[in-house]
Scaffold this active site. Sequence first.
Site, PDB file in Angstrom:
ATOM      1  N   PRO A 231      50.941   5.557  49.429  1.00  0.00           N
ATOM      2  CA  PRO A 231      51.087   4.813  50.670  1.00  0.00           C
ATOM      3  C   PRO A 231      50.358   5.496  51.821  1.00  0.00           C
ATOM      4  O   PRO A 231      50.290   6.727  51.871  1.00  0.00           O
ATOM      5  CB  PRO A 231      52.591   4.816  50.939  1.00  0.00           C
ATOM      6  N   GLY A 232      49.811   4.701  52.698  1.00  0.00           N
ATOM      7  CA  GLY A 232      49.206   5.244  53.907  1.00  0.00           C
ATOM      8  C   GLY A 232      47.815   5.810  53.735  1.00  0.00           C
ATOM      9  O   GLY A 232      47.278   6.422  54.637  1.00  0.00           O
ATOM     10  N   GLU A 453      67.366  31.516  54.781  1.00  0.00           N
ATOM     11  CA  GLU A 453      65.932  31.289  55.017  1.00  0.00           C
ATOM     12  C   GLU A 453      65.132  32.571  54.809  1.00  0.00           C
ATOM     13  O   GLU A 453      64.016  32.533  54.276  1.00  0.00           O
ATOM     14  CB  GLU A 453      65.690  30.747  56.431  1.00  0.00           C
TER      15      GLU A 453
HETATM   16  P1  ADP Z   1      48.194   1.582  52.778  1.00  0.00           P
HETATM   17  O1  ADP Z   1      47.872   0.139  52.745  1.00  0.00           O
HETATM   18  O2  ADP Z   1      47.374   2.408  51.840  1.00  0.00           O
HETATM   19  O3  ADP Z   1      49.649   1.913  52.671  1.00  0.00           O
HETATM   20  P2  ADP Z   1      47.228   1.335  55.441  1.00  0.00           P
HETATM   21  O4  ADP Z   1      45.880   0.832  55.179  1.00  0.00           O
HETATM   22  O5  ADP Z   1      48.251   0.322  55.831  1.00  0.00           O
HETATM   23  O6  ADP Z   1      47.770   2.148  54.210  1.00  0.00           O
HETATM   24  O7  ADP Z   1      47.142   2.486  56.521  1.00  0.00           O
HETATM   25  C1  ADP Z   1      47.985   2.523  57.634  1.00  0.00           C
HETATM   26  C2  ADP Z   1      47.271   3.079  58.821  1.00  0.00           C
HETATM   27  O8  ADP Z   1      46.901   4.419  58.609  1.00  0.00           O
HETATM   28  C3  ADP Z   1      45.977   2.369  59.118  1.00  0.00           C
HETATM   29  O9  ADP Z   1      46.183   1.266  59.926  1.00  0.00           O
HETATM   30  C4  ADP Z   1      45.151   3.441  59.811  1.00  0.00           C
HETATM   31  O10 ADP Z   1      45.480   3.491  61.173  1.00  0.00           O
HETATM   32  C5  ADP Z   1      45.653   4.705  59.174  1.00  0.00           C
HETATM   33  N1  ADP Z   1      44.735   5.148  58.112  1.00  0.00           N
HETATM   34  C6  ADP Z   1      45.030   5.260  56.807  1.00  0.00           C
HETATM   35  N2  ADP Z   1      43.973   5.712  56.110  1.00  0.00           N
HETATM   36  C7  ADP Z   1      42.968   5.875  56.992  1.00  0.00           C
HETATM   37  C8  ADP Z   1      41.603   6.297  56.888  1.00  0.00           C
HETATM   38  N3  ADP Z   1      41.071   6.654  55.708  1.00  0.00           N
HETATM   39  N4  ADP Z   1      40.876   6.337  57.996  1.00  0.00           N
HETATM   40  C9  ADP Z   1      41.396   5.979  59.184  1.00  0.00           C
HETATM   41  N5  ADP Z   1      42.656   5.564  59.347  1.00  0.00           N
HETATM   42  C10 ADP Z   1      43.459   5.513  58.281  1.00  0.00           C
HETATM   43 ZN    ZN Z   2      66.886  26.831  50.999  1.00  0.00          ZN
END
Ligand code: ADP
Ligand code: ZN
Length: 655
Positions: A231-232, A453
């Site tokens: 994700p992300g 810790e």
């Molecule tokens: P996924 O669909 O893989 O879960 P997204 O495409 O929805 O991720 O990414 C969410 C946000 O994270 C995007 O709108 C962007 O702002 C940021 N982001 C993620 N990957 C990149 C990248 N390679 N370059 C720039 N921004 C990114």
């Molecule tokens: Zn611990």
Amino acid sequence: MADNNDKKPKGGFKGISWFYIILFIGLGYILLKDDNTSLSGTATYTEFKDYVDKGYVSELVIYSNMNSVDMYIKPDSAKYIFGDRALQQQPLTKPMLTVGVGSLDNLQEYLDNAEAEGKFNGQVEYRKRSHTITDILINIFPFVLIIALWIFMSKRLGGGAAGGGGVFSVGKSKARIYEKGQADRVTFKDVAGQAEAKTEVEEIVEFLKNPKKYTDLGGKIPKGALLVGPPGTGKTLLAKAVAGEADVPFFSLSGSDFVEMFVGVGASRVRDLFRQAKEKAPCIIFIDEIDAVGRARGKNPAMGGNDERENTLNQLLTEMDGFGTNSGVIILAATNRVDILDKALLRAGRFDRQIHLDLPDLNERKEVFGVHLKNIKLSKDVDIDLLARQTPGFSGADIANVCNEAALIAARHNKKKVEKDDFLSAVDRIVGGLEKKTKVLTADEKRTIALHEAGHATLSWFLEYANPLIKVTIVPRGRALGAAWYLPEERQITTKEQMLDEMCATLGGRAAEELFTGHISTGAMNDLERVTKQAYGMIAYAGMSDKLANLCYYSSTDEYAFQKPYSDKTAQLIDEEVKALIAQQYERGKKLLLEHEEGHHQLAQLLIEREVIMAEDVERIFGKRPWASRSEEILEDSKSSENKPVTENKDRVEP
Ligand code: ADP
Ligand code: ZN
């Protein structure tokens, strides 16, 4: 991003609000009308005769077609019938009672007698009554209510305003559409890093822009590509960029949008989606989280109830086969679990391309920061290099989040520019959650946490393969009471030695508690959970124990493994091996802690005083880390900037 949702609420909606207005006016009319009639009520026939006999009645209006009589009461007699109400409502305007009558003949006879006996000498009037509006409203009101309720419910089920006309549109696709030719469209410039993925999708852009070039040579335009990655990492972003580059419309929806409680809805949404897409071809359909519909079918008859999802998937497959190869609709789908997808989805002619997106490495993180810092007013001390190094393991979305959070923090402190510290706080916050300034610890608790810790810190300092330590805190953050932060190595495979050292360091907290407080506490629960999982993984999945060498009981293909692929005896053996492994690492940890007891105590004491200590403080106590190399680097950094970064090993206390 302006999303051009071409589905406006339909006229039906306006009709409904008019309908409600009329309904309320009607209701109001009824209520007000009742209030205005001075005194009224109903009476039984017996009461009626009683009142006539007593001479209360001034006038009668008989509705012959309704078998009903309106009986008007003499104002000075009203108090006998209405009691206090009559006294409160002065002056009285025609108090009246409605009486239902069985037989008009009997009534006439009775009235004749009453008149003869001198009990009643008022007027008697015969009228025909037509149904009043009130009657009509009262009669239809229940039906109206039921219909209104039904419409309301079906709107909810149909997805509310977005779905348009309620239950009738439940089978419509819920895709959001980004039209072509938008000024602020996403392009490859907005996607940082991911070079390979971009090269792969560039071809798709070419197809969309210039299909003839390929079809003339007899080539087939691909129908779909699967974007695979955590994700992300920018899967959605990349799909949007493809649409933006090719300047074609972009349909975006999530796999779970297909899934509804109604049978057949998913399939009909798929049909609708493809119908719309074909109208707008060339275009791109983007299905996020396709695993919601695309899970392997029929593996698990026992669970049943998944027929609806399977129907949806079948429909999707049919549609993908159905449209002509060169119709110009390209489907991009995103998932982070290719292994659970139905194999039929991955066959040639469907999602036959897989494009992998990974978490960004150091250089890619720099690029991502580059993209997201563009619109932020930066102070001079912000160094992209440093930021990228502070954020290993962060996804693109995390980095976008850091930038935004930093700007918010700076704004909160009324700064004109966003400074380095704001970014570092943002990183801390995203890794660890908010600082809990209000959480009050007793001196005893604080000491225990510090010892715990310090235990992690000491062991990771002396274990060759443990991740290099960056900082240790006992400031409560989120649900964590304390945390040791490491710079995880970015590695693709992990050796047994590395895993054992990591385990040993994780157990260091509990070991220190046991050795130096004499008690063990729930503070180590999170550590133990991780260690246990890791040990099972090593033994049952990675084949790393001597008694079960080279055996892997994990199946990447069977999602619902109801039957363990090993015998009860093996299960027992696995349990024993796990126990032995953990016990062994625990002992190793304790031994090492005792060897460095003095240093450990200094560390704990420093933690109690300062709450946060950095790698350099640890170095001052223990001397150079025996296996320096990478921790050198970190020390360099942490000297130049007192506050440091990243990840792992929070000690949570479960409620
Ligand atoms: P996924 O669909 O893989 O879960 P997204 O495409 O929805 O991720 O990414 C969410 C946000 O994270 C995007 O709108 C962007 O702002 C940021 N982001 C993620 N990957 C990149 C990248 N390679 N370059 C720039 N921004 C990114
Ligand atoms: Zn611990």
